[in-house]
Design a protein around this motif. Structure first.
Motif: not given
Length: 745
Positions: A516-545
């Motif tokens: 609903k509001k992709p330019d909000a600071s909260a939206s940016e924070a969720y995208r930052a969370l997504r990025t950190r989750i993606k790189f939290s494990k070396i094997d990216k395919d092992s982190l799906k659920v």
């Protein structure tokens, strides 16, 4: 990102910015408390009655020597002037003096024509127009104790008696009555001993007058009976001489009695404070050398008196009298020198508080011994004259004795009368040692209250109490406030989500803020969370659920699940949201659909997979609702069917985000944490307690579950303790004309 300061021991130290942010965080209660304090002060200042103050100034001098008694050692110096003034102040504060003032006030009130000019001493009537009644003496004494202040000016013998009252006339009246009562009490105290001497002499005067009258009547009766008998010249001379010495002996006995009574009083007082000093003074005064000197002086003085009683007035007599004077002065000089030595030793060893009393005892003891020696010598002379009178012819002895008694009593009465009149003069001439420097005036303006000062103090106290409330509240607040609170517990923090500002929380449509509001600071924070989750494990395919849970309810796990899944979908990942909260499911309400059918219905074979899979307005984003709530959620979530279902979802989607129940309340999330690829614990700023955070992390770290870290939700950039405020603008401000903002992580 970490803005805390640390000391040498590794402990965090709050900076001025931290305290300032704490005040900003509690600005509303601080303002309310400050306004309350100000209002209370204003109300008090407006309603506080005017208080008038009147002051009487007294000069209290320590007596340099007691004129009530014939001092043999006037060279004694004063001791403890400050202690003396302190003692007098205690007398001023005494109940006795306040009682005297209270009775004087009652008398003044009764004769006063303006009873409304009194305030402290009257009973407050229920009816404003009712009669005014004066308080009882005991009550007025208590009132005076709180309304009268007595203070000494530092370093001076000046004492100020200040009285405060709502009535200016009453304040001046009490101040002056207080000073007058103290002056009278002080004067009576200073005259105590002279009054006692005067009364004793008055008694002796009456007795000697009666004895003289009796002797005169006896002599007259004897002369009438025997006829007028003319005594020979020798008999008349002896009678004149013996009557003089007998009168002196009786006068000395009176002085001895007075001194003995005074000494007894002083010794009794000194014995209470230091009996050793009393015994030492007695032993000193009766020392043989001192007694011998006093006896020699008394003997020479009686010899001088006998020489003066002769009728001859020759040069030889004058030389003899001069010789006696020289010998007497020489002996007195030796006595005074010896007294000086003993006096210095006694006073140097005496405690400061009893030096004056020690001096008085020493003076009276020496005086008593001197009078005793004189009395003994005079008694010897009188006995000698009696023997000489007894040698007169028998026919003249009786008449001689009567005339001797008449002459002795006449001379003794004359001496007693003279001493009595002198005692009256001495008593009346004692002025006391209190001088009224300034009388208490009727004040023209009130001395207090200082209304402006009251308002300022109320404001300052209100602000102080408000700030104190903020610090106390912060001290006892055990909730998580900033990312540093989590880092201090050695717990990994993935990101922090700011409060969604400017959006009505009751509107569920905006809970899905990344859409609903992709330019909000909260939206940016969720995208930052997504990025950190993606790189939290070396094997990216092992982190799906990914499992989303929280320690308790109302911490934002459902909102996090929806927005995290939305951010994955916006990054072109096929993403599914699974509502595994079989206690209070809410995913379906976020997207505005019904809960049925859901994955529990699929488990029981009541619907197909295609029927429970639902699309959203965001490309690549799907969700599965909870469906029918079963009676045994934990058994379903821990079953092999659930594992198979999750495997199927992994095969069909890039990411699966599972919304689960609170971790502390039930075991559902703990069960799911064993079968997912990663678990995120959502905590809410200023809501989640640190103890619950630690307990939740401990549960997730059991059984080798894949715990990724903590997400801090509802964190306020504007009021945080550290300098996160700059990130708020960085997240929310568009760059180069783009409405999309970036996030620095």
């Amino acid at each position: 990102m970490d803005n805390n300061s640390f000391n040498n021991n590794g402990q965090d130290v709050n900076t001025f910015r931290d305290y300032w942010n704490l005040i900003r965080l509690n600005l509303l209660p601080i303002i309310l408390i400050s306004i309350t304090g100000l209002l209370v002060a204003v109300i008090y200042a407006v309603n506080a009655p005017n208080i008038y103050k009147s002051t009487t100034v007294l000069k209290i001098a320590k007596p340099s020597g007691s004129i009530l008694e014939g001092s043999l050692m006037p060279e004694f110096q004063d001791f403890g002037s400050d202690r003396f003034i302190a003692n007098e102040i205690e007398i001023l504060k005494s109940y006795k003096l306040r009682e005297i003032v209270a009775n004087a006030l009652i008398d003044t009130f009764k004769i006063s024509g303006d009873k409304k000019s009194f305030s402290l001493i009257i009973e407050k009537p229920d009816d404003k127009n009712g009669p005014l009644n004066v308080l009882k003496t005991n009550s007025i004494v208590g009132v005076l104790g709180g309304s009268v202040s007595i203070d000494q000016k530092r370093g001076l013998d000046i004492v100020e008696i200040s009285v405060e009252s709502e009535s200016p006339k009453e304040a001046g009246l009490i101040a002056n009555l207080y000073a007058s009562a103290y002056k009278e009490l002080n004067l009576a105290h200073n005259r105590t001993q002279l009054t006692a001497i005067k009364n004793f002499l008055a008694q002796q005067r009456e007795e000697k007058l009666k004895e003289l009258a009796t002797v005169e009547e006896t002599l007259l009766a004897y002369q009438e009976q025997k006829g007028i008998v003319q005594l020979p010249e020798q008999a008349r001379t002896l009678i004149a001489q013996v009557s003089d010495f007998e009168a002196k002996m009786n006068a000395t006995k009176i002085d001895l009695t007075i001194t003995e009574r005074t000494l007894k009083e002083y010794k009794a007082e000194l014995d209470k404070q230091d009996p050793d000093i009393k015994d030492y003074i007695e032993s000193f005064a009766t020392e043989p050398y001192i007694k011998n000197l006093q006896a020699q002086i008394a003997d020479l003085m009686t010899q001088k008196d006998r020489a003066m009683s002769t009728n001859t007035n020759t040069q030889r007599k004058n030389e003899l009298l001069k010789d006696y004077d020289n010998k007497i002065e020489e002996l007195k000089s030796k006595l005074n020198n010896q007294l000086s030595v003993y006096r210095a030793g006694i006073l140097s060893s005496s405690p400061a508080e009893i030096k004056d009393l020690t001096r008085k005892v020493l003076e009276e003891e020496v005086k008593y011994q001197a009078l005793s020696a004189s009395y003994r010598k005079l008694n010897e002379i009188v006995d000698d004259y009696d023997r000489r009178l007894n040698k007169l012819p028998t026919s003249t002895i009786d008449l001689a004795r009567l005339q001797r008694e008449q002459s002795s009593y006449e001379k003794l009465f004359t001496q007693v009368e003279e001493r009595y009149q002198q005692a009256i003069i001495n008593e009346q001439s004692v002025p006391g040692n209190v001088l009224m420097v300034d009388e208490g005036l009727v004040p023209n303006s009130p001395s207090k209250p200082n209304r402006l000062m009251i308002v300022l103090v109320g404001l300052v106290m209100g602000i102080g109490m408000g700030v104190g409330f903020a610090f106390v509240r912060n001290h006892f607040d055990n909730t998580i406030k900033t990312p540093e609170d989590i880092q201090k517990k050695n717990i990994n923090i993935l990101a922090w989500i700011p409060k969604i500002e400017g959006i009505d929380p009751a509107n569920k449509e905006f809970e899905f803020i990344v859409s609903k509001k992709p330019d909000a600071s909260a939206s940016e924070a969720y995208r930052a969370l997504r990025t950190r989750i993606k790189f939290s494990k070396i094997d990216k395919d092992s982190l799906k659920v990914i499992l989303i849970t929280s320690p308790t309810s109302q911490e934002g796990k459902t909102t996090t699940s929806v927005n995290l899944a939305g951010s994955f979908a916006q990054a072109n990942f096929k993403t599914l949201i699974l509502d595994a909260d079989l206690r209070k499911p809410r995913i379906h309400s976020v997207f505005g659909h019904k809960r049925f059918p859901g994955f529990t219905d699929y488990f029981f074979g009541q619907t197909s997979f295609e029927d429970i899979l639902r699309t959203t307005e965001v490309n690549n984003l799907y969700y599965v609702s909870a469906g029918t709530i079963p009676p045994n959620p934990s058994e379903i979530l821990g079953s092999s069917q659930m594992e198979g279902f999750l495997q199927k979802l992994k095969n069909n989607f890039d990411y699966v985000v599972i919304d689960s129940p609170p971790l502390i309340a039930v075991t559902d999330s703990e069960i799911l944490a064993q079968v997912v690829d990663g678990t995120i614990l959502v905590v809410s700023s200023n809501y989640t307690e640190i103890d619950l955070l630690e307990k939740s992390v401990e549960v997730l770290n059991r059984d080798n579950s894949s715990f990724l870290g903590v997400l801090l939700n509802n964190f306020s950039y504007r009021s945080g303790y550290s300098s996160y405020y700059k990130y708020y603008y960085y997240y929310s401000s568009p760059t180069n004309g783009s409405k999309k903002s970036r996030m620095k992580v």
